[in-house]
Design an enzyme around this catalytic site. Structure first.
Site, PDB file in Angstrom:
ATOM      1  N   CYS A  27       0.829  -1.207   0.000  1.00  0.00           N
ATOM      2  CA  CYS A  27       0.000   0.000   0.000  1.00  0.00           C
ATOM      3  C   CYS A  27       0.858   1.249   0.000  1.00  0.00           C
ATOM      4  CB  CYS A  27      -0.906   0.045   1.246  1.00  0.00           C
ATOM      5  SG  CYS A  27      -1.989  -1.388   1.453  1.00  0.00           S
ATOM      6  N   ASP A 445      20.079  37.373 -13.205  1.00  0.00           N
ATOM      7  CA  ASP A 445      18.788  37.622 -13.847  1.00  0.00           C
ATOM      8  C   ASP A 445      18.175  38.904 -13.285  1.00  0.00           C
ATOM      9  OD1 ASP A 445      16.390  36.093 -15.409  1.00  0.00           O
ATOM     10  OD2 ASP A 445      15.619  37.174 -13.667  1.00  0.00           O
TER      11      ASP A 445
END
Length: 488
Positions: A27, A445
């Protein structure tokens, strides 16, 4: 891990699996079934490892449908690279020898490392993926079982039947009859067929900032390749895909379900289902671990308010790494809108028409070989920039620069920087999006610098953001106002 099972903690779905000796079933940690006794529980790093140990998939929690582990995105070693390539379908297309050749290891070395790290070899991992693909086709199409067997990558119908019985403890016919209902919390199958194609539920963990992802993609969408339709909150992103066997179209809805995004895939060849699914997962960054990102970035005083404002912010990847790299060069030192316009010109001049257009989607982005020999005069760019596009395209076409899912990120960045006209910004941007690196920061940037000024963050703080600097950068871009970011 057992505490996570006891509390049914969905944060760990996909990070590990547990098998129960008394039932023979495995599971996901959040399974709603009665918690087994600790002495009966074994833990596995992958679903394939649980299957390899003889456990069958739980029918309630569908552990094969969970998001992938974020570890495979952060890890740069051979195991992480192998896991990304296997998920892209390389073993099905090229075999184990092809996988080993891409990684630069012998088959035996690779097999040994995978078994030691994830409890299963490449064949077992690919087999688990084929079974999941087969389940999707059984439960969403009316194809004959024999057709599904080969579409999912099995070598024979007998191998297909045996694998389905071993993993799901039912026959293919019984699995088809047991498809989940429309209110099912678990599973990757969507039951609404109205939109056509193969319907999927693309699972993710934790919160998901869908509006920001769709805004990001909408601002960069190329005419003929991509489109966004619908009103905010109910938008659908559509794009063409250049897949190994035939072109395809993907549609992903903005409205989130209970831990999934709804997707429809229109494929020219069903053998491309696994590859198309994984490419959309990478584009929407669905295997991320937002809990780990929040824990690290939220501890920074400057970033904490940004993280709180946008929980579950993702770092979009790429559906086509070659396309992304070309678009990164087109976007050098220009605005988002200008880069988008240049991309539109490339598609108009060199894009490959779809066999059958679909709405505004008419083309597949041109392949690298085509652009390597093109004049690119239609772009209206300076000749040095056009030369860079041709140089990069040639390097992609001849393999000098490798951008596949298992590429070595450091080597790829170095190869990019060795090309005339490509600098640190472009190489870093390609590394972040095309190679899915979660730890990239572009300090020069303009928008990152604006975000730092706005938030009070300092470049010297960035080392504390590892290994999630890509997510920090997206928070900074949002703080600065994303549309001023000069990137593709």
């Amino acid at each position: 891990m057992y505490e996570a099972v006891c509390s049914r903690d969905a944060r760990f779905d996909g990070e590990f699996f547990f098998g129960v000796a008394t039932t023979g079933i495995y599971c996901r940690p959040s399974c709603p079934a009665t918690t087994p006794k600790r002495k009966n529980v074994s833990f596995f790093p992958t679903a394939a490892a649980a299957q390899h140990s003889g456990f069958r998939a739980c029918r309630r929690c569908r552990p094969d449908a969970v998001p992938g582990s974020a570890a495979w995105n952060t890890r740069a070693d051979v195991v992480g690279r192998a896991m990304r390539l296997i998920s892209d379908g390389v073993v099905d297309r090229e075999g184990v020898a092809g996988l080993a050749a891409r990684l630069g290891y012998s088959t035996r070395q690779m097999q040994r490392q995978l078994n030691a790290e994830v409890g299963a070899g490449p064949i077992a991992l690919a087999r688990a993926q084929r079974a999941h693909t087969a389940r999707i086709l059984l439960q969403t199409t009316s194809m004959q079982a024999a057709e599904i067997a080969f579409a999912a990558g099995f070598a024979s119908v007998r191998q297909f039947n045996d694998t389905i019985r071993q993993i799901y403890a039912v026959t293919p016919s019984e699995l088809r009859a047991a498809k989940p209902g429309p209110t099912s919390r678990y599973g990757s199958v969507a039951t609404a067929h109205g939109a056509g194609g193969i319907p999927l539920r693309l699972a993710y963990r934790g919160p998901y900032a869908a509006a920001e992802v769709f805004d990001y993609l909408a601002a960069r969408a190329l005419t003929g390749i991509e489109e966004i339709i619908g009103a905010p909150g109910k938008r659908t992103y559509r794009r063409t895909l250049d897949l190994p066997h035939a072109p395809g179209i993907a549609e992903v809805g903005e409205k989130c379900g209970d831990g999934w995004l709804e997707c429809h895939l229109h494929l020219g060849d069903l053998r491309d289902l696994t590859t198309a699914t994984q490419r959309m997962r990478r584009l929407f960054d669905l295997d991320a671990d937002p809990y780990a990102v929040t824990e690290r970035l939220g501890a920074d005083p400057a970033l904490a308010p940004l993280v709180e404002r946008r929980p579950g912010l993702r770092a979009p990847g790429a559906a086509d790494p070659h396309e992304l790299a070309i678009r990164a060069v087109l976007g050098q030192q220009v605005s988002v809108a200008a880069g988008q316009q240049l991309g539109n010109s490339v598609v108009t001049a060199y894009g490959r028409p779809l066999p059958t257009p679909s709405g505004a989607l008419t083309h597949v982005f041109p392949d690298a070989g085509t652009l390597a020999g093109a004049s690119l005069a239609e772009l209206g760019m300076p000749e040095p920039r056009r030369a860079t596009v041709r140089t990069l395209s040639g390097a992609l076409a001849d393999g000098t620069v490798c951008l596949d899912a298992g590429a070595d990120r450091d080597e790829t960045e170095k190869a990019l920087l060795d090309l005339r006209g490509i600098g640190p910004w472009t190489a870093g941007y390609v590394r972040m999006r095309a190679l899915g690196d979660p730890d990239v920061l572009l300090p020069m940037d303009v928008a990152v610098q604006a975000g730092m000024r706005h938030s009070g963050a300092e470049a010297v703080d960035a080392e504390r953001w590892r290994p999630w600097r890509s997510y920090a950068m997206h928070h900074l871009w949002n703080a600065a106002g994303r549309h001023c970011a000069p990137e593709a």
